[in-house]
Design a protein around this motif. Structure first.
Motif, PDB file in Angstrom:
ATOM      1  N   ASP A  16      -1.429  -2.819  14.187  1.00  0.00           N
ATOM      2  CA  ASP A  16      -1.162  -1.451  14.274  1.00  0.00           C
ATOM      3  C   ASP A  16       0.015  -1.618  13.201  1.00  0.00           C
ATOM      4  O   ASP A  16       1.009  -1.030  12.437  1.00  0.00           O
ATOM      5  CB  ASP A  16      -0.240  -0.960  15.713  1.00  0.00           C
ATOM      6  N   GLU A  17      -0.326  -3.112  12.651  1.00  0.00           N
ATOM      7  CA  GLU A  17       0.658  -2.460  11.022  1.00  0.00           C
ATOM      8  C   GLU A  17      -0.238  -3.372  10.042  1.00  0.00           C
ATOM      9  O   GLU A  17      -1.143  -3.909   9.676  1.00  0.00           O
ATOM     10  CB  GLU A  17       1.757  -4.089  11.374  1.00  0.00           C
ATOM     11  N   SER A  18       0.057  -3.212   8.522  1.00  0.00           N
ATOM     12  CA  SER A  18      -0.838  -4.313   7.673  1.00  0.00           C
ATOM     13  C   SER A  18       0.277  -5.064   6.989  1.00  0.00           C
ATOM     14  O   SER A  18       1.711  -4.833   6.813  1.00  0.00           O
ATOM     15  CB  SER A  18      -0.803  -3.198   6.978  1.00  0.00           C
ATOM     16  N   LEU A  19       0.088  -5.471   5.770  1.00  0.00           N
ATOM     17  CA  LEU A  19       0.303  -6.544   5.485  1.00  0.00           C
ATOM     18  C   LEU A  19       0.439  -6.613   4.091  1.00  0.00           C
ATOM     19  O   LEU A  19      -0.406  -6.517   3.098  1.00  0.00           O
ATOM     20  CB  LEU A  19       0.020  -8.102   5.538  1.00  0.00           C
ATOM     21  N   GLN A  20       1.429  -6.318   3.537  1.00  0.00           N
ATOM     22  CA  GLN A  20       1.260  -5.499   2.298  1.00  0.00           C
ATOM     23  C   GLN A  20       2.100  -6.591   1.051  1.00  0.00           C
ATOM     24  O   GLN A  20       3.321  -6.418   0.825  1.00  0.00           O
ATOM     25  CB  GLN A  20       1.677  -4.417   1.744  1.00  0.00           C
ATOM     26  N   LEU A  21       1.493  -6.525  -0.555  1.00  0.00           N
ATOM     27  CA  LEU A  21       2.007  -7.295  -1.124  1.00  0.00           C
ATOM     28  C   LEU A  21       2.428  -6.231  -2.382  1.00  0.00           C
ATOM     29  O   LEU A  21       2.127  -5.228  -2.328  1.00  0.00           O
ATOM     30  CB  LEU A  21       0.917  -8.015  -2.495  1.00  0.00           C
ATOM     31  N   ARG A  22       4.166  -6.369  -2.186  1.00  0.00           N
ATOM     32  CA  ARG A  22       4.884  -5.591  -2.691  1.00  0.00           C
ATOM     33  C   ARG A  22       5.611  -5.897  -4.696  1.00  0.00           C
ATOM     34  O   ARG A  22       6.148  -7.280  -4.414  1.00  0.00           O
ATOM     35  CB  ARG A  22       5.682  -4.839  -2.344  1.00  0.00           C
ATOM     36  N   SER A  23       6.580  -5.317  -5.219  1.00  0.00           N
ATOM     37  CA  SER A  23       6.822  -6.199  -6.591  1.00  0.00           C
ATOM     38  C   SER A  23       8.426  -5.037  -6.888  1.00  0.00           C
ATOM     39  O   SER A  23       8.087  -4.116  -6.839  1.00  0.00           O
ATOM     40  CB  SER A  23       6.191  -5.969  -7.479  1.00  0.00           C
ATOM     41  N   VAL A  24       9.386  -5.710  -6.680  1.00  0.00           N
ATOM     42  CA  VAL A  24      10.441  -5.009  -7.057  1.00  0.00           C
ATOM     43  C   VAL A  24      11.277  -5.689  -8.572  1.00  0.00           C
ATOM     44  O   VAL A  24      10.794  -7.287  -8.125  1.00  0.00           O
ATOM     45  CB  VAL A  24      11.296  -4.877  -6.223  1.00  0.00           C
TER      46      VAL A  24
END
Length: 390
Positions: A16-24
């Motif tokens: 029910d959820e996704s693991l996602q790579l993010r950049s900030v």
């Protein structure tokens, strides 16, 4: 090389959820890469949910993730959802990076996987259980919701690894050849010709009968391309490089340069083109140089210095940038449909990509891994497998 593993049973339970790579880019002047857990949104009628099983790391992805961050000073830290990579941004580059990135950004331009859920529309339902590729952004994730119309359906038996690089390099190579032919050029010069994209462009030109001059930087790269059928290969590290390049341009009649390097690379080739053109029978001498248009397209910036154009190329020349995303927006839909169909049909041959290593999402947040990706070498393309070691 570590083995790839993208096997998936479509009947497995969907998280029910996704693991996602993010950049900030932080207010403190740092780039932070982190893994974020996000709930899956409800699908619209035209949407499909892709279980992402393979996503390549392209130079454009490195730019999106890191920008001008200094990896030599990077470190890892503990974040709310796990380890984070932190790298400082030089003060001179910080304003531009902040203006182009207002908030945390998902990364990963393209990837492939299995459709595990679909909206109510017929188009979406028809993709259930199929291997598809997409260039939707945010593909460095375990799940990605994409409009069915944005998916490229691959022939049965195509794995996600084989389909992962269906968009950026194949469509860029096809688009640049299409651009060259549409503008009236009959032969091409490409630099960084031993790159993944360069080898794809070589295979396209061999298949389509377009003469191609390949510029490389080592004897090993020259031998690699000649083994694939390249006729004209010029090694920039050899003492007679310029003479060989002029001869190759004269033999092919090339008048367009496709250059991912920038700096002085493309300008040097325009200079050689002018010399080659002056050799043509009946070519009259003029203080303005030849009347043959010489075109330079720069589609990357491996050399961060300003682009240099020498003054010995006459007056008939043009230089500009070539960007895949813009090409996809301005090109007629029927042309794009034809190019995408060719990619799907030849995904295991003309457009095959090879990877040195498959890595997990967590391994991306590693200074050592990113240093290799940020300075790409021939044969060192990495592939992210989001479900690896989970």
């Amino acid at each position: 090389m570590q083995p790839f593993n993208s096997a998936f049973n479509v009947e497995e339970k969907i998280s029910d959820e996704s693991l996602q790579l993010r950049s900030v880019v932080t207010h403190g002047g740092q780039v932070v890469l982190s893994l974020v857990r996000e709930p899956l949104a409800a699908l619209k009628p035209e949407d499909v949910l892709i279980r992402v099983e393979a996503a390549p790391i392209n130079p454009s992805d490195i730019g999106a993730m890191l920008g001008a961050a200094d990896l030599s000073l990077a470190w890892t830290a503990d974040g709310a959802a796990g380890p984070e990579l932190v790298a400082p941004v030089p003060a001179a580059s910080l304003p531009a990076m902040r203006s182009s990135r207002a908030a945390s950004m998902p990364v990963g331009l393209e990837g492939a996987g299995t459709v595990v859920a679909a909206g109510s529309s017929q188009a979406a339902q028809s993709l259930m259980g199929k291997t598809v590729a997409a260039m939707a952004g945010g593909m460095y994730a375990r799940y990605r919701c994409v409009a069915a119309a944005e998916c490229l359906v691959l022939p049965e038996g195509t794995s996600a690894v084989e389909a992962a690089s269906c968009f950026v390099n194949p469509l860029a190579a096809l688009g640049m050849v299409e651009t060259a032919c549409r503008e009236g050029h009959t032969a091409i010069v490409q630099t960084a010709a031993a790159s993944n994209l360069g080898q794809i462009l070589l295979r396209i030109c061999l298949a389509d009968g377009v003469p191609l001059v390949n510029v490389v930087r080592s004897q090993q790269q020259e031998e690699l391309l000649r083994a694939q059928g390249a006729r004209y290969v010029c090694n920039s590290s050899s003492g007679d490089f310029r003479d060989r390049l002029v001869d190759a341009i004269a033999a092919t009649g090339a008048t367009i340069v496709l250059d991912p390097i920038g700096g002085g690379s493309g300008g040097q080739i325009l200079s050689c083109m002018e010399v080659a053109i002056s050799r043509r029978p009946g070519q009259a001498a003029s203080r303005y140089g030849s009347e043959v248009l010489k075109q330079l397209y720069v589609y990357g910036a491996l050399d961060p210095r300003p682009i240099e154009i020498p003054r010995d190329i006459g007056a008939a020349w043009a230089a500009g940038g070539w960007l895949l995303l813009r090409y996809l927006k301005v090109t007629q839909p029927q042309i794009l449909d034809r190019l995408k169909a060719r990619v799907a049909a030849e995904v295991k041959t003309t457009f095959a990509s090879h990877y040195a290593r498959g890595i997990s999402l967590k391994e991306v947040i590693s200074p050592e891994v990113l240093k290799v990706c940020a300075h790409p070498a021939t044969g060192m393309k990495f592939l992210i497998e989001p479900w690896k070691n989970c």
